[in-house]
Scaffold this motif. Structure first.
Motif, PDB file in Angstrom:
ATOM      1  N   HIS A  36       0.326  -7.901  -2.840  1.00 32.52           N
ATOM      2  CA  HIS A  36       1.742  -7.564  -2.627  1.00 32.52           C
ATOM      3  C   HIS A  36       2.477  -7.519  -3.963  1.00 32.52           C
ATOM      4  O   HIS A  36       3.271  -6.597  -4.227  1.00 32.52           O
TER       5      HIS A  36
ATOM      6  N   ARG B  90       1.576  -4.384  -5.860  1.00 34.17           N
ATOM      7  CA  ARG B  90       2.183  -3.201  -5.240  1.00 34.17           C
ATOM      8  C   ARG B  90       3.629  -3.056  -5.707  1.00 34.17           C
ATOM      9  O   ARG B  90       4.085  -1.951  -6.032  1.00 34.17           O
ATOM     10  N   LEU B  91       4.355  -4.162  -5.771  1.00 39.76           N
ATOM     11  CA  LEU B  91       5.749  -4.118  -6.221  1.00 39.76           C
ATOM     12  C   LEU B  91       5.858  -3.761  -7.704  1.00 39.76           C
ATOM     13  O   LEU B  91       6.905  -3.284  -8.151  1.00 39.76           O
TER      14      LEU B  91
ATOM     15  N   LEU C 114       4.316  -1.399  -9.053  1.00 41.17           N
ATOM     16  CA  LEU C 114       4.187   0.056  -9.126  1.00 41.17           C
ATOM     17  C   LEU C 114       5.478   0.751  -8.715  1.00 41.17           C
ATOM     18  O   LEU C 114       6.190   0.295  -7.815  1.00 41.17           O
TER      19      LEU C 114
ATOM     20  N   PRO D   4       7.182   3.695  -6.563  1.00 40.02           N
ATOM     21  CA  PRO D   4       6.754   4.356  -5.333  1.00 40.02           C
ATOM     22  C   PRO D   4       5.941   5.615  -5.647  1.00 40.02           C
ATOM     23  O   PRO D   4       6.311   6.403  -6.519  1.00 40.02           O
TER      24      PRO D   4
ATOM     25  N   TRP E  57      -0.082  -1.805   1.560  1.00 42.33           N
ATOM     26  CA  TRP E  57      -0.629  -0.612   0.912  1.00 42.33           C
ATOM     27  C   TRP E  57      -0.912   0.487   1.919  1.00 42.33           C
ATOM     28  O   TRP E  57      -1.175   0.219   3.095  1.00 42.33           O
ATOM     29  N   SER E  58      -0.922   1.727   1.446  1.00 40.53           N
ATOM     30  CA  SER E  58      -1.231   2.896   2.269  1.00 40.53           C
ATOM     31  C   SER E  58      -2.425   3.654   1.673  1.00 40.53           C
ATOM     32  O   SER E  58      -2.835   3.393   0.538  1.00 40.53           O
TER      33      SER E  58
ATOM     34  N   HIS F 100       0.921   2.930  -3.168  1.00 40.30           N
ATOM     35  CA  HIS F 100       2.224   2.320  -2.865  1.00 40.30           C
ATOM     36  C   HIS F 100       3.138   3.451  -2.408  1.00 40.30           C
ATOM     37  O   HIS F 100       3.700   4.173  -3.221  1.00 40.30           O
TER      38      HIS F 100
END
Length: 199
Positions: A122, A125-126, A128, A130, A170-171, A197
């Motif tokens: 997490h 991810r933050l 990065l 978007p 995440w995607s 992300h």
């Protein structure tokens, strides 16, 4: 009480020079694929950069590279190789916000204790912007443990690892498996993850 990764940091503290200077088969194809997804000058975090060899390749391709490692001793080795400052940051301390276009985490997040992995994923991810992505590699297994050098590994299955990435938001998670080796000289099943992300 010692944390699972304390012995890992002790290994890298005591063996930084030898580890950084080892004969290493570079992840040429995966690095090329990573670089190929990025625009010129993109901001990249080399997360757990070790001796700095991949950072050097990323720099040679004109990327804006921030290199970091949890081991101060390995960070110094990397600094000597790439000629720039390497941040000393433990995974659990990451607090960058929307700073990078991509994160390269080659054989680094595999040292994060299982109970802390979703939180660390997490956090990165933050870090990065978007639309940014991560590329990471793990040693596959079924339960956490230590290698013969005393280093901690989370040894995930692909399904368990996917669940951690999903929990962290995440995607477009893709996991490829491949056989290889490592510093310990043992045959290793690797899990190579890319994830997005999405914002």
């Amino acid at each position: 009480m010692a944390k699972p990764d304390d012995d890992t940091l002790a290994f890298y503290r005591d063996n930084a020079t030898t580890y950084a200077a080892r004969e290493r088969k570079p992840p040429t194809a995966r690095l090329a694929a990573f670089i190929g997804r990025l625009p010129p000058g993109a901001a990249v975090l080399d997360l757990g950069c070790g001796g700095g060899h991949d950072s050097l390749v990323l720099l040679e391709h004109g990327l804006d590279v921030t290199a970091c490692d949890g081991s101060a001793e390995l960070a110094r080795e990397a600094e000597a190789l790439i000629g720039r400052t390497v941040d000393v940051v433990r995974f659990q301390e990451i607090d960058w916000q929307a700073r990078f276009d991509a994160i390269w985490a080659e054989a680094s997040l595999l040292h994060v204790p299982r109970a802390e992995l979703a939180d660390v994923l997490h956090r990165i991810r933050l870090a990065l912007s978007p639309g940014g992505f991560v590329q990471a590699s793990f040693k596959a297994g079924s339960s956490e443990g230590h290698d013969r050098f005393g280093r901690y590994f989370n040894y995930p299955s692909a399904a368990w690892l996917r669940g951690c990435f999903e929990e962290a938001g995440w995607s477009n998670i893709a996991i490829a498996e491949a056989d290889g080796g490592g510093y310990d000289g043992e045959p290793t099943r690797w899990l190579h993850v890319t994830a997005l992300h999405a914002g």
